[in-house]
Design a protein around this motif. Structure first.
Motif, PDB file in Angstrom:
ATOM      1  N   ARG A 156      13.695 -11.653 -17.874  1.00 17.88           N
ATOM      2  CA  ARG A 156      12.420 -11.807 -18.573  1.00 17.88           C
ATOM      3  C   ARG A 156      12.007 -10.459 -19.174  1.00 17.88           C
ATOM      4  O   ARG A 156      12.498  -9.416 -18.754  1.00 17.88           O
ATOM      5  CB  ARG A 156      11.321 -12.281 -17.608  1.00 17.88           C
ATOM      6  N   GLN A 188      -1.638 -12.410 -14.881  1.00 19.57           N
ATOM      7  CA  GLN A 188      -2.944 -11.803 -14.625  1.00 19.57           C
ATOM      8  C   GLN A 188      -2.941 -10.991 -13.328  1.00 19.57           C
ATOM      9  O   GLN A 188      -3.462  -9.871 -13.275  1.00 19.57           O
ATOM     10  CB  GLN A 188      -4.030 -12.891 -14.551  1.00 19.57           C
ATOM     11  N   LYS A 189      -2.316 -11.555 -12.269  1.00 20.83           N
ATOM     12  CA  LYS A 189      -2.251 -10.853 -10.977  1.00 20.83           C
ATOM     13  C   LYS A 189      -1.507  -9.527 -11.101  1.00 20.83           C
ATOM     14  O   LYS A 189      -1.925  -8.508 -10.551  1.00 20.83           O
ATOM     15  CB  LYS A 189      -1.558 -11.741  -9.928  1.00 20.83           C
ATOM     16  N   GLU A 205       4.759 -12.119 -22.224  1.00 20.82           N
ATOM     17  CA  GLU A 205       5.844 -12.290 -21.254  1.00 20.82           C
ATOM     18  C   GLU A 205       6.771 -13.334 -21.839  1.00 20.82           C
ATOM     19  O   GLU A 205       6.324 -14.418 -22.240  1.00 20.82           O
ATOM     20  CB  GLU A 205       5.276 -12.748 -19.911  1.00 20.82           C
ATOM     21  N   GLN A 206       8.062 -13.017 -21.965  1.00 18.50           N
ATOM     22  CA  GLN A 206       8.986 -13.931 -22.634  1.00 18.50           C
ATOM     23  C   GLN A 206      10.394 -13.781 -22.073  1.00 18.50           C
ATOM     24  O   GLN A 206      10.681 -12.880 -21.270  1.00 18.50           O
ATOM     25  CB  GLN A 206       8.993 -13.624 -24.140  1.00 18.50           C
ATOM     26  N   SER A 219      12.654 -17.700 -14.241  1.00 14.74           N
ATOM     27  CA  SER A 219      11.782 -18.657 -14.944  1.00 14.74           C
ATOM     28  C   SER A 219      10.582 -17.935 -15.550  1.00 14.74           C
ATOM     29  O   SER A 219      10.247 -16.820 -15.129  1.00 14.74           O
ATOM     30  CB  SER A 219      11.300 -19.728 -13.959  1.00 14.74           C
ATOM     31  N   PRO A 220       9.900 -18.573 -16.509  1.00 15.78           N
ATOM     32  CA  PRO A 220       8.725 -17.938 -17.121  1.00 15.78           C
ATOM     33  C   PRO A 220       7.624 -17.708 -16.078  1.00 15.78           C
ATOM     34  O   PRO A 220       7.470 -18.494 -15.145  1.00 15.78           O
ATOM     35  CB  PRO A 220       8.261 -18.964 -18.175  1.00 15.78           C
ATOM     36  N   MET A 221       6.881 -16.620 -16.238  1.00 12.63           N
ATOM     37  CA  MET A 221       5.736 -16.363 -15.348  1.00 12.63           C
ATOM     38  C   MET A 221       4.562 -17.251 -15.777  1.00 12.63           C
ATOM     39  O   MET A 221       4.365 -17.469 -16.979  1.00 12.63           O
ATOM     40  CB  MET A 221       5.320 -14.896 -15.426  1.00 12.63           C
ATOM     41  N   SER A 222       3.787 -17.710 -14.820  1.00 10.40           N
ATOM     42  CA  SER A 222       2.584 -18.488 -15.154  1.00 10.40           C
ATOM     43  C   SER A 222       1.488 -17.519 -15.613  1.00 10.40           C
ATOM     44  O   SER A 222       1.540 -16.325 -15.280  1.00 10.40           O
ATOM     45  CB  SER A 222       2.105 -19.256 -13.918  1.00 10.40           C
ATOM     46  N   PRO A 223       0.492 -17.999 -16.354  1.00  8.34           N
ATOM     47  CA  PRO A 223      -0.612 -17.123 -16.765  1.00  8.34           C
ATOM     48  C   PRO A 223      -1.282 -16.451 -15.567  1.00  8.34           C
ATOM     49  O   PRO A 223      -1.700 -15.296 -15.641  1.00  8.34           O
ATOM     50  CB  PRO A 223      -1.583 -18.077 -17.472  1.00  8.34           C
ATOM     51  N   GLU A 224      -1.355 -17.171 -14.413  1.00  5.99           N
ATOM     52  CA  GLU A 224      -1.976 -16.601 -13.206  1.00  5.99           C
ATOM     53  C   GLU A 224      -1.141 -15.430 -12.671  1.00  5.99           C
ATOM     54  O   GLU A 224      -1.696 -14.405 -12.255  1.00  5.99           O
ATOM     55  CB  GLU A 224      -2.086 -17.685 -12.106  1.00  5.99           C
ATOM     56  N   GLU A 225       0.191 -15.593 -12.693  1.00  7.77           N
ATOM     57  CA  GLU A 225       1.070 -14.514 -12.214  1.00  7.77           C
ATOM     58  C   GLU A 225       0.944 -13.278 -13.109  1.00  7.77           C
ATOM     59  O   GLU A 225       0.879 -12.149 -12.614  1.00  7.77           O
ATOM     60  CB  GLU A 225       2.525 -15.004 -12.178  1.00  7.77           C
TER      61      GLU A 225
END
Length: 596
Positions: free
Chosen positions: A589, A506-507, A581-582, A498-504
């Protein structure tokens, strides 16, 4: 002698000469933005030819799957293929011309090995020019082995020189071996290397003897290397006295599969025979691309575009055999898998994916053809009214460009209605389209050496940090599926559903930058593969490894099996930033990132 026997004999011969057998690599090269596919046996070995020590030693032998698509329009004649297998042996600073030529001669002529009569062999060597002298050394070795002067051709750079891939770097003369098929000479100057068809090239020994400097001069290399290559398909053709690669046992079951799905008997009609050969070649190549551990799926860019073009071309030639309403590719691919699963077990392992992708792409293309036919029918009333009965090339090109409708089918439909297509106008539009495409992909298709420059080394090290950071944030299911590095950026593909969240995102970025700021030391050890796994070292998804491998550790952060190159300290890398990230393909991904 069949392909399997040739493969085995070649490896056995060079192992008897103290060469270590290494594993052939993926068809999709890592970290080389200059090519879409592995184009030669030497391609995966470039870092070692440039000086990196190989964990298996300095004498190597292998067989390698390769793809070259530059001659795709020639496929269908007796000799051109898009996929081929290359046998190769290498000396990394060990033996040089004398050793390489003598071993080549022994393998070709000895009764224990290939048993080719000496009088059937001819060779070519570099004729020399203003910058580099004639390769008299190689010629003298061939003469001492019994090849007369009359069967030694001295040819220019275009024929007998390799490299450098860029403007500078390792390069040198080569010596090619040819088989005389017995045709009459085309003239008094007909010798090995002549293109009349009398002489067929079977092997090439490349001598990396010089370094080309920035000022254009050539300096002798302190560490000289040998790279050789022998094509399996062509050699099997010669050894069995066949006129075409398609007449060998390599293609017999694939041709039989095409006959079965089409109802056409090969050998009945020259034009349809050509279509059979194109289907055989293209389905074989598509099967190997899809069956590769780093498989791509059909798409409109890069390697995926080549794959799509091969599949669609095979379908189109199926139409020429009268197959229009059913899918034919996966039954042929099943025969390819059965034929090659011995030396390439990854084909059987990935059969489900091969079949799914072929069926899906073939179905899509059949829909495309239906749409194209529908668009053609909409144009028809106005075309029939035109007293000239000519369809403009511009109109035909629109059908091709917008709907993917092949010009040959437009021609056929037009003929059925008593119309003609202005092919001259179409060819002009098509040529312009090709030039635009080529301008955008010149760098990709150029071919050449992996860039060992400082910035590429930093990016390569960054892929290790990124890989570990992704596993920390997303989980241990994350595995590298491929990477691509240029001087401007890095691209990293990994398994994740699945797509990574913006928080992931950034981490992950923060973790990589933290390791760079810690200025971790990078160390390397050569060890047994089992020991590396016991140590917890990550290994690239689907990669084949030798028993002895290089293991790179980045401080206490990551440990990974890899060939290199890497920085010595992470503090030299700059700041890491994820740009995007795509999705790359189903379950994969893609991250694009830069070092600033």
């Amino acid at each position: 002698m069949n392909a399997q026997e040739l493969r085995s004999k070649y490896v056995e011969f060079f192992k008897s000469k103290a060469h270590a057998q290494i594993q052939g690599k993926s068809l999709l090269p890592d970290n080389d933005p200059t090519v879409l596919f592995t184009t030669a046996g030497m391609h995966p070995l470039v870092p070692y030819l440039l000086g990196e020590p190989h964990p298996a030693g300095n004498r190597l032998v292998d067989y390698q799957k390769c793809i070259r698509t530059g001659d795709i329009d020639s496929v269908g004649d007796p000799s051109h293929l898009t996929f081929f297998e290359m046998l190769g042996n290498w000396s990394l600073g060990d033996y040089f011309k004398d050793g390489a030529i003598r071993m080549s001669f022994e393998f070709l002529t000895s009764a224990e090995w290939l048993g080719i009569p000496v009088e059937k062999l001819g060779v070519t060597v570099f004729e020399g020019d203003d910058t580099v002298p004639r390769d008299d050394e190689s010629a003298a070795i061939w003469k001492a082995l019994g090849i007369p002067e009359s069967r030694i051709s001295y040819l220019p750079r275009a024929d007998n020189w390799w490299g450098p891939a860029g403007t500078t770097g390792p390069c040198g003369p080569d010596s090619e071996m040819f088989y005389d098929i017995g045709k009459e000479p085309c003239g008094p100057k007909c010798g090995p290397g002549c293109s009349c068809g009398k002489w067929l090239e079977i092997w090439n020994d490349v001598f990396m003897q010089y370094n080309k400097a920035a000022d254009g001069s050539y300096e002798p290399l302190a560490r000289k290397c040998v790279d050789t290559g022998m094509g399996i398909e062509r050699t099997v053709t010669i050894l069995n006295g066949k006129k075409s690669v398609y007449d060998t046992e390599i293609f017999a079951p694939i041709i039989a599969a095409v006959e079965k799905v089409s109802g056409y008997t090969y050998g009945s009609d020259p034009e349809k025979d050509k279509s059979v050969r194109i289907i055989c070649d293209h389905v074989r190549t598509a099967t190997f691309i899809l069956g590769d551990p780093k498989a791509v799926s059909p798409s409109n860019v890069g390697a995926g575009y080549v794959l799509r073009r091969l599949i669609r071309r095979a379908v189109r030639h199926g139409h020429k055999l009268g197959i229009e309403d059913r899918q034919i590719l996966s039954p042929i691919a099943a025969v390819v898998v059965e034929k090659f699963k011995g030396p390439y077990p990854e084909l059987e392992e990935n059969w489900k994916y091969i079949k799914t992708e072929l069926d899906s792409e073939e179905e899509k293309f059949l829909e495309t053809l239906q749409k194209g036919e529908h668009e053609f029918e909409k144009l028809l009333p106005n075309l029939i009214k035109d007293p000239r009965k000519i369809m403009s090339g511009r109109m035909a090109f629109k059908l091709y460009d917008t709907y993917g409708f092949p010009i040959e089918l437009t021609d056929e439909l037009a003929q059925e209605q008593g119309l003609k297509v202005n092919r001259e106008e179409f060819d002009e539009a098509f040529k312009k389209h090709q030039e635009l495409s080529r301008a955008g992909s010149e760098q990709i298709f150029k071919g050449g050496l992996v860039d060992q420059g400082e910035i590429s080394t930093k990016y390569h090290t960054a892929t290790h940090l990124l890989h570990k950071a992704l596993r920390m944030i997303l989980g241990d299911h994350v595995a590298q599926k491929g990477s691509n590095i240029t001087a401007e950026r890095m691209r990293f593909d990994f398994s994740h559903g699945s797509p990574m969240s913006p928080e992931e995102v950034q981490k992950v970025q923060d973790i990589v930058n933290e390791q760079i700021q810690r200025d971790l030391q990078v160390t390397m050890k050569v060890m047994n593969l089992d020991d590396a796994k016991a140590l917890g070292a990550m290994a690239l998804f689907g990669e084949k490894y030798e028993s002895q491998v290089k293991v790179y550790s980045i401080g206490d952060f990551s440990t990974e099996v890899c060939g290199g190159p890497h920085v010595e300290h992470t503090g030299t890398m700059g700041k890491f930033r994820i740009q995007k990230e795509q999705s790359s393909s189903a379950g994969v991904r893609r991250i694009r990132a830069v070092l600033e």
